[in-house]
Design a protein around this motif. Structure first.
Motif, PDB file in Angstrom:
ATOM      1  N   ALA A 176      56.070  60.036  77.738  1.00  9.55           N
ATOM      2  CA  ALA A 176      56.581  61.275  77.131  1.00  9.55           C
ATOM      3  C   ALA A 176      56.730  62.407  78.151  1.00  9.55           C
ATOM      4  O   ALA A 176      57.385  63.411  77.889  1.00  9.55           O
ATOM      5  CB  ALA A 176      55.644  61.717  76.011  1.00  9.55           C
ATOM      6  N   CYS A 236      52.076  55.856  76.044  1.00  2.86           N
ATOM      7  CA  CYS A 236      53.089  56.733  75.417  1.00  2.86           C
ATOM      8  C   CYS A 236      52.994  58.151  75.982  1.00  2.86           C
ATOM      9  O   CYS A 236      54.011  58.821  76.166  1.00  2.86           O
ATOM     10  CB  CYS A 236      52.915  56.766  73.901  1.00  2.86           C
ATOM     11  N   MET A 261      60.003  63.301  76.656  1.00  8.20           N
ATOM     12  CA  MET A 261      60.334  63.396  75.245  1.00  8.20           C
ATOM     13  C   MET A 261      61.133  64.675  74.972  1.00  8.20           C
ATOM     14  O   MET A 261      60.825  65.717  75.530  1.00  8.20           O
ATOM     15  CB  MET A 261      59.029  63.409  74.471  1.00  8.20           C
TER      16      MET A 261
END
Ligand code: MD5
Ligand code: FE
Length: 206
Positions: free
Chosen positions: A30, A26, A36
């Motif tokens: 990101a 993740c 993100m």
């Protein structure tokens, strides 16, 4: 545990190693480009949870192959397709054979103060179940009805490692995350806040 028709919670589905691996992945997903970002809604609102898409980028209220920074959206990792198949097998006893193809992941990051208002997920063209994985801080998840944002709803906690599958009549239920319980992430995970990874079949990939 069947929480509602088609909504099945399997607590502690991900072991410690798998949770650590997913958190590390993740962190990569990101990162910019196509990292993100904060979502602004057409009504002038700002979502407090930060979001990144793999395979497709979700925008209010459609999917795009281009991220907000103009870069191509990161590919949908094949290992997440494999994870989705394992999840549906564990929950329904088989991989649904209706030709559904998991082709996007939506990763949400919640800090201690973030939340998500009651909404329906209805931008996907496919009726395939949504696979939801929780990492880090526990949250209060509000599972509602298909008619409106208001009662009746059920509040439950989602903990790090939990799998929740939303299929059948629950697929179009209103739901949200009223709050995060800060500091509840397992110490060994090394994560402050909460990550929610959802695997979806948009029905848009040819
Ligand atoms: C979360 N995410 O915890 C939740 C979990 C989102 C979102 O709501 O849209 O990113 S996934 C919840 C979900 C998906 C599809 C149907 C239902 C719940 N449901 O029927 O409750 O960040
Ligand atoms: Fe949702």
């Amino acid at each position: 545990t069947e929480v509602a028709p088609g909504a099945v919670l399997l607590p502690d589905w991900l072991d410690e190693q798998r949770q650590r691996e997913l958190v590390a992945a993740c962190r990569e997903w990101a990162r910019p480009p196509a990292g993100m970002r904060t979502v602004r809604t057409p009504g002038g609102g700002v979502m407090s949870a930060k979001v990144v898409g793999l395979g497709w980028q979700w925008r209010p209220y459609y999917f795009s192959k281009t991220a907000d920074d103009g870069s191509p959206v990161k590919p949908f990792p094949p290992e997440l397709g494999e994870l989705a198949r394992r999840a549906t097998e564990d929950v329904f006893g088989r991989v649904p054979d209706d030709g559904l193809e998991y082709d996007m992941a939506l990763l949400n990051f919640y800090d201690a103060k973030a939340h998500m208002g009651m909404h329906q997920d209805k931008d996907e063209l496919s009726k395939a179940p949504v696979i939801s994985l929780s990492l880090g801080d526990t949250c209060v998840f509000r599972f509602g009805n298909t008619e409106s944002r208001s009662r009746p709803y059920t509040d439950l906690e989602l903990h790090s490692g939990d799998l929740f599958v939303f299929g059948g009549p629950s697929r179009l239920a209103f739901h949200g995350v009223p709050r995060i319980l800060p500091g509840t992430a397992p110490a060994w995970l090394g994560l402050t806040g909460r990550l929610n990874l959802t695997l979806r079949a948009t029905g848009l990939t040819p």
